[in-house]
Design a protein around this motif. Structure first.
Motif, PDB file in Angstrom:
ATOM      1  N   LEU A  33      42.030  42.605  75.893  1.00  0.00           N
ATOM      2  CA  LEU A  33      43.035  41.954  75.056  1.00  0.00           C
ATOM      3  C   LEU A  33      44.365  41.837  75.782  1.00  0.00           C
ATOM      4  O   LEU A  33      45.035  40.792  75.710  1.00  0.00           O
ATOM      5  CB  LEU A  33      43.224  42.731  73.746  1.00  0.00           C
ATOM      6  N   ARG A  34      44.754  42.876  76.497  1.00  0.00           N
ATOM      7  CA  ARG A  34      46.021  42.819  77.247  1.00  0.00           C
ATOM      8  C   ARG A  34      45.956  41.747  78.336  1.00  0.00           C
ATOM      9  O   ARG A  34      46.919  41.022  78.563  1.00  0.00           O
ATOM     10  CB  ARG A  34      46.365  44.189  77.829  1.00  0.00           C
ATOM     11  N   VAL A  87      44.073  51.746  68.234  1.00  0.00           N
ATOM     12  CA  VAL A  87      44.228  52.440  66.958  1.00  0.00           C
ATOM     13  C   VAL A  87      43.075  52.100  66.023  1.00  0.00           C
ATOM     14  O   VAL A  87      42.673  52.919  65.212  1.00  0.00           O
ATOM     15  CB  VAL A  87      45.585  52.075  66.302  1.00  0.00           C
ATOM     16  N   ALA A  88      42.553  50.885  66.164  1.00  0.00           N
ATOM     17  CA  ALA A  88      41.447  50.440  65.324  1.00  0.00           C
ATOM     18  C   ALA A  88      40.403  49.774  66.215  1.00  0.00           C
ATOM     19  O   ALA A  88      40.750  49.193  67.244  1.00  0.00           O
ATOM     20  CB  ALA A  88      41.956  49.451  64.274  1.00  0.00           C
ATOM     21  N   PRO A  89      39.137  49.858  65.828  1.00  0.00           N
ATOM     22  CA  PRO A  89      38.090  49.224  66.640  1.00  0.00           C
ATOM     23  C   PRO A  89      38.182  47.704  66.550  1.00  0.00           C
ATOM     24  O   PRO A  89      38.460  47.146  65.495  1.00  0.00           O
ATOM     25  CB  PRO A  89      36.791  49.735  66.029  1.00  0.00           C
ATOM     26  N   ILE A  90      37.963  47.037  67.666  1.00  0.00           N
ATOM     27  CA  ILE A  90      38.032  45.585  67.729  1.00  0.00           C
ATOM     28  C   ILE A  90      36.685  44.993  67.316  1.00  0.00           C
ATOM     29  O   ILE A  90      35.639  45.465  67.769  1.00  0.00           O
ATOM     30  CB  ILE A  90      38.441  45.123  69.138  1.00  0.00           C
ATOM     31  N   PRO A  91      36.696  43.996  66.451  1.00  0.00           N
ATOM     32  CA  PRO A  91      35.432  43.336  66.109  1.00  0.00           C
ATOM     33  C   PRO A  91      34.812  42.681  67.352  1.00  0.00           C
ATOM     34  O   PRO A  91      35.530  42.165  68.215  1.00  0.00           O
ATOM     35  CB  PRO A  91      35.859  42.270  65.088  1.00  0.00           C
ATOM     36  N   ALA A  92      33.506  42.705  67.420  1.00  0.00           N
ATOM     37  CA  ALA A  92      32.803  42.182  68.591  1.00  0.00           C
ATOM     38  C   ALA A  92      33.145  40.723  68.854  1.00  0.00           C
ATOM     39  O   ALA A  92      33.338  40.330  70.011  1.00  0.00           O
ATOM     40  CB  ALA A  92      31.297  42.353  68.414  1.00  0.00           C
ATOM     41  N   ASP A  93      33.243  39.903  67.806  1.00  0.00           N
ATOM     42  CA  ASP A  93      33.526  38.486  68.024  1.00  0.00           C
ATOM     43  C   ASP A  93      34.925  38.269  68.600  1.00  0.00           C
ATOM     44  O   ASP A  93      35.125  37.377  69.432  1.00  0.00           O
ATOM     45  CB  ASP A  93      33.332  37.668  66.747  1.00  0.00           C
ATOM     46  N   VAL A  94      35.869  39.094  68.215  1.00  0.00           N
ATOM     47  CA  VAL A  94      37.227  38.985  68.760  1.00  0.00           C
ATOM     48  C   VAL A  94      37.217  39.369  70.235  1.00  0.00           C
ATOM     49  O   VAL A  94      37.825  38.684  71.072  1.00  0.00           O
ATOM     50  CB  VAL A  94      38.215  39.859  67.958  1.00  0.00           C
ATOM     51  N   PHE A  95      36.523  40.443  70.566  1.00  0.00           N
ATOM     52  CA  PHE A  95      36.423  40.859  71.965  1.00  0.00           C
ATOM     53  C   PHE A  95      35.778  39.764  72.812  1.00  0.00           C
ATOM     54  O   PHE A  95      36.277  39.409  73.875  1.00  0.00           O
ATOM     55  CB  PHE A  95      35.629  42.169  72.081  1.00  0.00           C
ATOM     56  N   ASN A 153      35.607  36.569  72.230  1.00  0.00           N
ATOM     57  CA  ASN A 153      36.524  35.434  72.354  1.00  0.00           C
ATOM     58  C   ASN A 153      37.626  35.727  73.365  1.00  0.00           C
ATOM     59  O   ASN A 153      38.039  34.838  74.112  1.00  0.00           O
ATOM     60  CB  ASN A 153      37.123  35.070  70.995  1.00  0.00           C
ATOM     61  N   ALA A 154      38.103  36.968  73.410  1.00  0.00           N
ATOM     62  CA  ALA A 154      39.114  37.348  74.406  1.00  0.00           C
ATOM     63  C   ALA A 154      38.537  37.231  75.816  1.00  0.00           C
ATOM     64  O   ALA A 154      39.211  36.745  76.728  1.00  0.00           O
ATOM     65  CB  ALA A 154      39.616  38.765  74.144  1.00  0.00           C
ATOM     66  N   VAL A 155      37.302  37.652  75.991  1.00  0.00           N
ATOM     67  CA  VAL A 155      36.646  37.534  77.299  1.00  0.00           C
ATOM     68  C   VAL A 155      36.497  36.063  77.680  1.00  0.00           C
ATOM     69  O   VAL A 155      36.731  35.682  78.832  1.00  0.00           O
ATOM     70  CB  VAL A 155      35.279  38.253  77.299  1.00  0.00           C
ATOM     71  N   ASP A 156      36.164  35.219  76.713  1.00  0.00           N
ATOM     72  CA  ASP A 156      36.080  33.777  76.979  1.00  0.00           C
ATOM     73  C   ASP A 156      37.436  33.219  77.420  1.00  0.00           C
ATOM     74  O   ASP A 156      37.499  32.390  78.328  1.00  0.00           O
ATOM     75  CB  ASP A 156      35.604  33.018  75.736  1.00  0.00           C
ATOM     76  N   ILE A 157      38.500  33.666  76.781  1.00  0.00           N
ATOM     77  CA  ILE A 157      39.845  33.214  77.146  1.00  0.00           C
ATOM     78  C   ILE A 157      40.169  33.630  78.578  1.00  0.00           C
ATOM     79  O   ILE A 157      40.702  32.839  79.364  1.00  0.00           O
ATOM     80  CB  ILE A 157      40.890  33.765  76.157  1.00  0.00           C
ATOM     81  N   ILE A 158      39.837  34.858  78.922  1.00  0.00           N
ATOM     82  CA  ILE A 158      40.079  35.345  80.285  1.00  0.00           C
ATOM     83  C   ILE A 158      39.332  34.481  81.295  1.00  0.00           C
ATOM     84  O   ILE A 158      39.906  34.013  82.277  1.00  0.00           O
ATOM     85  CB  ILE A 158      39.678  36.828  80.422  1.00  0.00           C
ATOM     86  N   ALA A 159      38.056  34.258  81.037  1.00  0.00           N
ATOM     87  CA  ALA A 159      37.246  33.459  81.964  1.00  0.00           C
ATOM     88  C   ALA A 159      37.794  32.040  82.077  1.00  0.00           C
ATOM     89  O   ALA A 159      37.922  31.503  83.181  1.00  0.00           O
ATOM     90  CB  ALA A 159      35.794  33.430  81.489  1.00  0.00           C
ATOM     91  N   GLU A 160      38.127  31.447  80.955  1.00  0.00           N
ATOM     92  CA  GLU A 160      38.665  30.083  80.942  1.00  0.00           C
ATOM     93  C   GLU A 160      39.977  29.994  81.719  1.00  0.00           C
ATOM     94  O   GLU A 160      40.156  29.129  82.562  1.00  0.00           O
ATOM     95  CB  GLU A 160      38.895  29.647  79.498  1.00  0.00           C
TER      96      GLU A 160
END
Length: 92
Positions: A19-20, A50-58, A60-67
């Protein structure tokens, strides 16, 4: 039991780092929240482990990084603590 806790902690750290990195590539945490279609407050909790990240959000973040890395050819090793805080971000 300890191995399970350590594995969960490592996974949470990997999620927060992703996410960062995505926030850094987009320019701010607010831009990431908007792109992920999540509230900035939820994003902040996930980024701080502080809270667990939903799998779909994670994912999507990985997709953003790759893109973003594909578009901009980034091979840098980023400082993952350098994304702009929500109160400094301006949508755009």
């Amino acid at each position: 039991m300890k191995a399970r806790v350590a594995e969960r902690d490592l996974l949470a750290t990997v999620h927060a780092r992703a996410l960062r990195r995505a926030a850094q590539l987009l320019g701010s945490e607010l831009k990431l929240a908007l792109r992920l279609n999540v509230t900035p407050s939820h994003l902040a909790l996930w980024m701080k482990d502080v809270a667990p990240i939903p799998a779909d959000v994670f994912l999507n973040a990985v997709d953003i990084i790759a893109e973003q890395e594909f578009l901009h050819g980034s091979n840098d090793q980023p400082d993952l603590n350098e994304s702009k805080p929500l109160n400094e971000a301006k949508p755009g």
